[in-house]
Design a protein around this motif. Structure first.
Motif, short mmCIF file in Angstrom:
data_model
loop_
_atom_site.label_atom_id
_atom_site.label_comp_id
_atom_site.label_asym_id
_atom_site.label_seq_id
_atom_site.Cartn_x
_atom_site.Cartn_y
_atom_site.Cartn_z
N VAL A 1 0.84 -1.19 0.00
CA VAL A 1 0.00 0.00 0.00
C VAL A 1 0.88 1.25 0.00
N VAL A 2 1.96 1.20 0.80
CA VAL A 2 2.88 2.34 0.83
C VAL A 2 3.44 2.60 -0.56
N ARG A 3 3.88 1.52 -1.22
CA ARG A 3 4.51 1.68 -2.53
C ARG A 3 3.50 2.23 -3.54
N LEU B 1 -13.05 4.41 7.27
CA LEU B 1 -12.77 3.62 6.07
C LEU B 1 -13.44 2.24 6.17
N ARG B 2 -13.69 1.78 7.40
CA ARG B 2 -14.35 0.48 7.55
C ARG B 2 -15.78 0.52 7.05
N VAL C 1 -8.15 -2.16 -3.20
CA VAL C 1 -7.33 -2.22 -1.99
C VAL C 1 -8.16 -2.74 -0.83
N LEU C 2 -9.41 -2.24 -0.73
CA LEU C 2 -10.26 -2.61 0.41
C LEU C 2 -10.62 -4.09 0.38
N SER C 3 -10.65 -4.69 -0.84
CA SER C 3 -11.07 -6.10 -0.90
C SER C 3 -9.93 -7.05 -0.55
N LYS C 4 -8.74 -6.54 -0.30
CA LYS C 4 -7.63 -7.40 0.13
C LYS C 4 -7.71 -7.58 1.65
N PRO C 5 -7.18 -8.70 2.13
CA PRO C 5 -7.25 -8.95 3.58
C PRO C 5 -6.25 -8.10 4.37
N ILE C 6 -6.42 -6.80 4.29
CA ILE C 6 -5.59 -5.89 5.08
C ILE C 6 -6.55 -5.08 5.93
N ALA C 7 -6.24 -4.95 7.22
CA ALA C 7 -7.13 -4.19 8.08
C ALA C 7 -7.20 -2.75 7.60
N GLY D 1 0.06 20.12 3.02
CA GLY D 1 -0.68 19.11 3.77
C GLY D 1 -2.00 18.79 3.09
N LEU D 2 -2.63 19.84 2.57
CA LEU D 2 -3.92 19.67 1.90
C LEU D 2 -3.78 18.85 0.63
N ILE D 3 -2.83 19.25 -0.23
CA ILE D 3 -2.66 18.56 -1.51
C ILE D 3 -2.25 17.11 -1.28
N VAL D 4 -1.28 16.91 -0.39
CA VAL D 4 -0.75 15.57 -0.18
C VAL D 4 -1.72 14.72 0.64
N GLY D 5 -2.26 15.30 1.73
CA GLY D 5 -3.15 14.53 2.60
C GLY D 5 -4.39 14.05 1.87
N THR D 6 -4.95 14.91 1.02
CA THR D 6 -6.12 14.46 0.25
C THR D 6 -5.67 13.65 -0.95
N GLY D 7 -4.46 13.92 -1.45
CA GLY D 7 -3.99 13.25 -2.67
C GLY D 7 -3.69 11.77 -2.48
N VAL D 8 -3.39 11.34 -1.23
CA VAL D 8 -3.04 9.93 -1.05
C VAL D 8 -4.25 9.02 -1.13
N ILE D 9 -5.45 9.55 -0.87
CA ILE D 9 -6.61 8.64 -0.91
C ILE D 9 -7.78 9.20 -1.71
N GLY D 10 -7.87 10.52 -1.83
CA GLY D 10 -9.01 11.15 -2.51
C GLY D 10 -9.26 10.64 -3.93
#
Lengths: 238, 298
Positions: A5-7, A229-230, A84-90, A64-73
């Motif tokens: 996920v990090v990569r 996210l859950r 990503v959510l359908s993988k067995p990762i909490a 912070g705004l651009i990056v913080g929203t950019g990682v998941i938005g």
């Protein structure tokens, strides 16, 4: 934490031309610092004014705004988050991985240039550069956490984040003193006040209070983002 | 010669009707696109959730003006002037204007790019420049309405408080000219940035960066150079580099407004340059948008 996920997040955030665009903003800050040093010379008050108004009040929140929203938005926007959510990762671990990338990127592109700009303008005198660097560092982490949470909660995260950064911290902060005690900017400036040996900045919040509030916000926002996210539901295009 | 064989293939007439109404042509297409963009900027004709933000911003804009109007009436015996002049209102509330542009410019363009509707538009009798004109005009009109509504509220407040009507009307008309320039410049810059990305979130962030970061950087530099270095001329020239201070300088020189930027344009030569640069910026946005839409994809 999850390496994959990090990569993936790192490549989505900084892959291609995007890293250069972000770097451009950091370079702009450094260029202005060099310009001021060359034209004005060394003046610690100017350093404090410049770093306070441009770096801590504008560059760090925007990053912070651009990056913080950019990682998941974008992933939530186009629906690819389900892969990503359908993988067995909490889910909290997904958030933690994304938060790590966002915090590192903001620190690298916003806090480090702030520290270097401080060094360029004032050298190591009175620990001004260190003070502002530390403030930018904690502010970067806090903004990343807040805006990451915001982009899990709403699709208009960027706009509401902006409303906080511009209206709450900027406009209201200058008219309503009470708004200042609840502002990441003031919390981080209290760190500058404590570190720098010269009396250049004054924060409305005491250091101990600011430290506790910062910790609560960072941990709380990341935890709550994991909870949200859950139960994330994907909505269609409005 | 062989005899023509019996026809086996038949095109079945399954009853589709051709359109035989009037075809309205290029101008009407452009006009429809214009009103669609204008309505879209306020979320009209879209879901309730997309109305929330633009209406909220309009509300805040008007609320501040309403408070000023009330103050004018309450304190009518003490003063015969508004707390904030009309021409300074836009500059003071620029954060709201910036957020509106950042949120709504991508709404106007990014969706067309993302869902590939741009080629569909261009397969109609609509020239590229018509598309650009309709979008530019739509957003600029939306911004003009956002900026004008509070001024009208203040104007009504001033008249109710029985301030000199002639002076107020003159001031208002001058300020309205200023808001036209603000609206066109902001719409232009916002649309140029928004046209470069199909992702809405990225577009919002990029537009904000252009407006907010440039304003923060330029006004800080202006403050330092004017008060710490004491070079008011250089500080004035720096105002050219950020959209807000540029149009503010334009207002100061052309409309004789009370400027709100840290430093006004230096002298008459500076004023002329500010005007020229303002028009050049508008022209450049227009040219860049047309250049951008010569090719449909990014």
């Amino acid at each position: 934490m999850n390496g994959t996920v990090v990569r993936l997040t790192y490549r989505a955030l900084l892959g291609g031309r995007r890293a250069w665009l972000l770097l451009l903003m950091s370079v702009l800050l450094l260029a202005m610092a060099v310009l001021l040093r060359v034209t004005v010379g060394v003046d610690h008050q100017i350093t404090a004014d410049f770093l306070g108004a441009v770096a801590v009040a504008a560059l760090v929140p925007l990053f912070g705004l651009i990056v913080g929203t950019g990682v998941i938005g974008p992933e939530i926007d186009d629906g690819s988050i389900v892969y990503v959510l359908s993988k067995p990762i909490a889910r909290p671990r997904i958030i933690l991985s994304k938060f790590l990338v966002a915090a590192c990127a903001t620190v690298l592109f916003a806090a480090v240039p702030t520290f270097v700009a401080g060094l360029v303008m004032s050298g190591t005198a009175s620990r001004i550069a260190l003070g502002f660097g530390a403030a930018a560092l904690v502010a970067s982490v806090a903004y990343s956490a807040i805006f990451l949470l915001l982009s899990v909660v709403t699709r208009h995260a960027v706009v509401y984040g902006l409303a906080y950064a511009l209206i709450w911290e900027g406009l209201l902060g200058s008219f309503v003193p009470g708004a200042r005690t609840l502002s990441v900017q003031q919390w981080s400036l209290s760190l500058t006040e404590a570190i720098s040996t010269r009396d250049l900045v004054s924060s409305d919040v005491r250091l101990a209070v600011a430290g506790v509030l910062l910790a609560v916000v960072i941990v709380g926002a990341t935890w709550y983002a994991g909870q949200r996210l859950r139960v994330l539901s994907l909505a269609g295009e409005e | 010669m062989s005899e023509p064989t019996a026809r086996t293939g038949v095109i079945h007439d399954i009853g589709y009707r051709k359109y035989d109404g009037p075809r309205l042509g290029r101008a009407r297409v452009a006009r429809a696109l214009y009103s669609h963009s204008l309505r879209g900027a306020y979320g009209l004709g879209r879901s309730g959730r997309s109305k929330v933000l633009p209406m909220m911003l309009l509300g805040v804009m008007c609320l501040v003006a309403f408070i000023i109007a009330v103050i004018a009436n309450v304190g009518a015996g003490i003063t015969s002037e508004l707390v904030l002049p009309y021409s300074a209102y836009t500059f003071t509330t620029q954060a709201i204007l910036t957020i509106f542009v950042a949120a709504q410019a991508p709404v106007s363009l990014s969706r067309d790019l993302r869902f590939r509707t741009v080629p569909l538009y261009f397969s109609r009798p609509l020239e590229r420049s018509d598309y650009v004109l309709a979008k530019f005009g739509g957003l600029a009109t939306a911004l003009f309405l956002l900026l004008t509504a509070p001024l009208l509220i203040m104007y009504v407040g001033a008249l109710l408080a029985e301030f000199p009507a002639g002076r107020e009307t003159g001031d208002l008309l001058l300020a309205l000219l200023g808001t036209v320039v603000f609206a066109v410049v902001f719409a232009g810059v916002g649309l140029v940035v928004a046209s470069l990305t199909p992702r809405r979130g990225l577009g919002v962030a990029a537009i904000i960066t252009v407006f907010a970061l440039s304003f923060a950087a330029i006004s800080t530099l202006q403050g330092i150079i004017r008060y710490e270095v004491g070079n008011a001329d250089l500080a004035g020239w720096l105002g050219l580099l950020s959209p807000v201070t540029l149009v503010d300088g334009f207002q100061v020189w052309v409309l004789d407004a009370s400027g709100r930027a840290v430093a006004p344009p230096p002298g008459d030569a500076g004023g002329v340059v500010f005007v020229l640069v303002t028009f050049a910026a508008i022209g450049a946005c227009w040219a860049l948008l047309n250049l951008r839409y010569r090719k449909v994809s990014i």
